[in-house]
Motif scaffolding. Structure first.
Motif, PDB file in Angstrom:
ATOM      1  N   SER A  31      28.742  52.170  48.013  1.00 48.62           N
ATOM      2  CA  SER A  31      29.856  53.039  47.020  1.00 48.62           C
ATOM      3  C   SER A  31      31.058  52.045  46.921  1.00 48.62           C
ATOM      4  CB  SER A  31      30.181  54.078  47.406  1.00 48.62           C
ATOM      5  OG  SER A  31      30.798  54.262  48.749  1.00 48.62           O
ATOM      6  N   LEU A  32      31.293  51.190  47.849  1.00 46.53           N
ATOM      7  CA  LEU A  32      32.300  50.189  47.704  1.00 46.53           C
ATOM      8  C   LEU A  32      32.214  48.849  47.141  1.00 46.53           C
ATOM      9  CD1 LEU A  32      33.801  50.832  51.361  1.00 46.53           C
ATOM     10  CD2 LEU A  32      34.413  52.021  49.271  1.00 46.53           C
ATOM     11  N   LEU A  33      30.907  48.472  46.850  1.00 40.66           N
ATOM     12  CA  LEU A  33      30.612  47.313  46.295  1.00 40.66           C
ATOM     13  C   LEU A  33      30.165  47.376  44.828  1.00 40.66           C
ATOM     14  CD1 LEU A  33      28.651  45.820  49.377  1.00 40.66           C
ATOM     15  CD2 LEU A  33      30.753  44.949  48.541  1.00 40.66           C
ATOM     16  N   THR A  34      30.148  46.208  44.032  1.00 44.31           N
ATOM     17  CA  THR A  34      29.392  46.227  42.872  1.00 44.31           C
ATOM     18  C   THR A  34      28.058  45.622  43.138  1.00 44.31           C
ATOM     19  OG1 THR A  34      31.599  45.868  41.733  1.00 44.31           O
ATOM     20  CG2 THR A  34      29.891  45.482  40.435  1.00 44.31           C
ATOM     21  N   LEU A  35      27.110  46.587  42.885  1.00 48.73           N
ATOM     22  CA  LEU A  35      25.592  46.131  43.298  1.00 48.73           C
ATOM     23  C   LEU A  35      24.934  46.375  41.766  1.00 48.73           C
ATOM     24  CD1 LEU A  35      25.126  48.587  46.217  1.00 48.73           C
ATOM     25  CD2 LEU A  35      25.693  46.124  46.257  1.00 48.73           C
ATOM     26  N   PRO A  52      39.010  44.075  50.765  1.00 49.66           N
ATOM     27  CA  PRO A  52      40.362  43.971  50.272  1.00 49.66           C
ATOM     28  C   PRO A  52      41.310  42.658  49.956  1.00 49.66           C
ATOM     29  CG  PRO A  52      40.296  44.955  52.521  1.00 49.66           C
ATOM     30  CD  PRO A  52      38.779  44.429  52.074  1.00 49.66           C
ATOM     31  N   ARG A  53      40.548  41.754  50.825  1.00 51.42           N
ATOM     32  CA  ARG A  53      41.153  40.271  50.423  1.00 51.42           C
ATOM     33  C   ARG A  53      40.711  39.761  48.886  1.00 51.42           C
ATOM     34  NH1 ARG A  53      39.926  34.917  54.077  1.00 51.42           N
ATOM     35  NH2 ARG A  53      41.174  33.375  53.057  1.00 51.42           N
ATOM     36  N   PHE A  54      39.746  40.229  48.535  1.00 60.52           N
ATOM     37  CA  PHE A  54      39.038  39.620  47.248  1.00 60.52           C
ATOM     38  C   PHE A  54      39.934  40.702  46.282  1.00 60.52           C
ATOM     39  CE2 PHE A  54      34.919  37.892  48.758  1.00 60.52           C
ATOM     40  CZ  PHE A  54      35.364  36.710  48.867  1.00 60.52           C
ATOM     41  N   GLU A  55      39.770  41.846  46.373  1.00 64.50           N
ATOM     42  CA  GLU A  55      40.756  42.840  45.563  1.00 64.50           C
ATOM     43  C   GLU A  55      42.222  42.404  45.205  1.00 64.50           C
ATOM     44  OE1 GLU A  55      40.181  46.824  47.003  1.00 64.50           O
ATOM     45  OE2 GLU A  55      37.958  46.815  46.708  1.00 64.50           O
ATOM     46  N   ALA A  56      42.964  42.080  46.547  1.00 65.89           N
ATOM     47  CA  ALA A  56      44.263  41.644  46.399  1.00 65.89           C
ATOM     48  C   ALA A  56      44.480  40.288  45.587  1.00 65.89           C
ATOM     49  CB  ALA A  56      44.766  41.377  47.964  1.00 65.89           C
ATOM     50  N   MET A  57      43.474  39.511  45.703  1.00 70.28           N
ATOM     51  CA  MET A  57      43.407  38.254  44.885  1.00 70.28           C
ATOM     52  C   MET A  57      43.123  38.447  43.321  1.00 70.28           C
ATOM     53  SD  MET A  57      41.435  35.831  47.519  1.00 70.28           S
ATOM     54  CE  MET A  57      40.898  34.876  46.353  1.00 70.28           C
ATOM     55  N   GLY A  58      42.564  39.509  43.066  1.00 65.22           N
ATOM     56  CA  GLY A  58      41.802  39.962  41.943  1.00 65.22           C
ATOM     57  C   GLY A  58      40.566  39.243  41.463  1.00 65.22           C
ATOM     58  N   THR A  59      39.975  39.166  42.660  1.00 68.66           N
ATOM     59  CA  THR A  59      38.350  38.595  42.767  1.00 68.66           C
ATOM     60  C   THR A  59      37.395  39.910  42.894  1.00 68.66           C
ATOM     61  OG1 THR A  59      39.361  36.583  43.588  1.00 68.66           O
ATOM     62  CG2 THR A  59      36.800  37.198  44.038  1.00 68.66           C
ATOM     63  N   GLU A  75      35.639  30.339  51.931  1.00 73.53           N
ATOM     64  CA  GLU A  75      35.480  29.038  50.964  1.00 73.53           C
ATOM     65  C   GLU A  75      35.585  29.718  49.524  1.00 73.53           C
ATOM     66  OE1 GLU A  75      32.753  25.525  49.393  1.00 73.53           O
ATOM     67  OE2 GLU A  75      32.329  26.538  51.488  1.00 73.53           O
ATOM     68  N   ALA A  76      34.875  30.721  49.414  1.00 74.62           N
ATOM     69  CA  ALA A  76      34.986  31.468  48.200  1.00 74.62           C
ATOM     70  C   ALA A  76      36.366  32.016  47.673  1.00 74.62           C
ATOM     71  CB  ALA A  76      33.872  32.452  47.896  1.00 74.62           C
ATOM     72  N   ALA A  77      37.027  32.510  48.740  1.00 76.43           N
ATOM     73  CA  ALA A  77      38.438  32.837  48.465  1.00 76.43           C
ATOM     74  C   ALA A  77      39.273  31.830  48.363  1.00 76.43           C
ATOM     75  CB  ALA A  77      38.748  33.700  49.689  1.00 76.43           C
ATOM     76  N   GLN A  78      39.211  30.869  49.111  1.00 76.89           N
ATOM     77  CA  GLN A  78      40.077  29.618  48.827  1.00 76.89           C
ATOM     78  C   GLN A  78      39.872  29.017  47.624  1.00 76.89           C
ATOM     79  OE1 GLN A  78      39.138  27.313  52.538  1.00 76.89           O
ATOM     80  NE2 GLN A  78      40.514  28.515  53.581  1.00 76.89           N
ATOM     81  N   CYS A  79      38.810  28.881  47.136  1.00 78.32           N
ATOM     82  CA  CYS A  79      38.736  28.226  45.563  1.00 78.32           C
ATOM     83  C   CYS A  79      39.281  28.995  44.629  1.00 78.32           C
ATOM     84  CB  CYS A  79      37.102  27.700  45.560  1.00 78.32           C
ATOM     85  SG  CYS A  79      36.098  29.204  44.976  1.00 78.32           S
ATOM     86  N   GLY A  80      39.752  30.255  44.800  1.00 77.05           N
ATOM     87  CA  GLY A  80      40.293  30.910  43.704  1.00 77.05           C
ATOM     88  C   GLY A  80      39.489  31.486  42.698  1.00 77.05           C
ATOM     89  N   ALA A  81      38.094  31.861  42.998  1.00 75.92           N
ATOM     90  CA  ALA A  81      37.272  32.245  41.937  1.00 75.92           C
ATOM     91  C   ALA A  81      37.469  33.684  41.670  1.00 75.92           C
ATOM     92  CB  ALA A  81      35.904  32.172  42.580  1.00 75.92           C
ATOM     93  N   HIS A  82      37.282  34.120  40.232  1.00 72.73           N
ATOM     94  CA  HIS A  82      37.538  35.425  40.081  1.00 72.73           C
ATOM     95  C   HIS A  82      36.367  36.451  40.125  1.00 72.73           C
ATOM     96  CE1 HIS A  82      41.034  33.339  37.723  1.00 72.73           C
ATOM     97  NE2 HIS A  82      41.433  34.628  38.018  1.00 72.73           N
ATOM     98  N   ARG A  83      35.338  35.814  40.103  1.00 72.76           N
ATOM     99  CA  ARG A  83      34.087  36.418  40.609  1.00 72.76           C
ATOM    100  C   ARG A  83      33.232  35.635  41.728  1.00 72.76           C
ATOM    101  NH1 ARG A  83      31.007  38.711  35.246  1.00 72.76           N
ATOM    102  NH2 ARG A  83      32.795  40.375  34.580  1.00 72.76           N
ATOM    103  N   VAL A  84      32.888  36.221  42.629  1.00 70.67           N
ATOM    104  CA  VAL A  84      32.175  35.807  43.635  1.00 70.67           C
ATOM    105  C   VAL A  84      30.800  36.640  43.558  1.00 70.67           C
ATOM    106  CG1 VAL A  84      31.662  35.507  46.168  1.00 70.67           C
ATOM    107  CG2 VAL A  84      34.123  35.194  45.255  1.00 70.67           C
ATOM    108  N   TRP A  85      29.591  35.770  43.245  1.00 68.59           N
ATOM    109  CA  TRP A  85      28.100  36.410  43.186  1.00 68.59           C
ATOM    110  C   TRP A  85      27.443  36.046  44.295  1.00 68.59           C
ATOM    111  CZ3 TRP A  85      26.741  38.811  38.835  1.00 68.59           C
ATOM    112  CH2 TRP A  85      27.525  38.816  37.662  1.00 68.59           C
TER     113      TRP A  85
END
Length: 114
Positions: free
Chosen positions: A96-100, A67-74, A35-45
């Motif tokens: 190490s891969l996530l923003t924490l 990878p899905r979020f990165e490809a969308m610029g999210t 749902e977060a990906a489909q709504c086009g959010a630039h940031r998912v918290w």
């Protein structure tokens, strides 16, 4: 696992509570991230202050969505991690891969309610 969600402007907030364990909770997390990906959010918290545990299946879902979020610029941001969840992320190498971020670094939608 219980949750609240909020979409505001170009940001999507998920407040996760309890334990993300087992197929049902992992399916719920997957649905929420779709749902977060489909709504086009630039940031998912992901507000994880009340998330007590996450098993390997939940970690796998996060890894699959990166990878899905990165490809969308999210940007996927996790904030306020409990020690048990932080330890799982560290042990898996996923930290190490996530923003924490600490809870006080949150600046997404409904900032006052965090």
């Amino acid at each position: 696992m219980d949750f609240d969600k909020l979409m505001k402007s170009d940001q999507f907030l998920l407040r996760l509570r309890g334990a993300c364990l087992g197929d049902e909770n992992v399916s719920r997390l997957t649905t929420l991230l779709v749902e977060a990906a489909q709504c086009g959010a630039h940031r998912v918290w992901l507000d994880c202050r009340q998330l007590t545990h996450m098993d390997y299946r939940g970690l796998r879902v996060l890894l699959q969505f990166l990878p899905r979020f990165e490809a969308m610029g999210t940007t996927l941001l996790l904030c306020g991690l409990q020690p048990a969840v932080q330890e799982r992320l560290d042990a898996s190498g996923l930290a190490s891969l996530l923003t924490l971020l600490p809870a006080e670094a949150y600046n997404g939608p409904d900032q006052k309610g965090l």
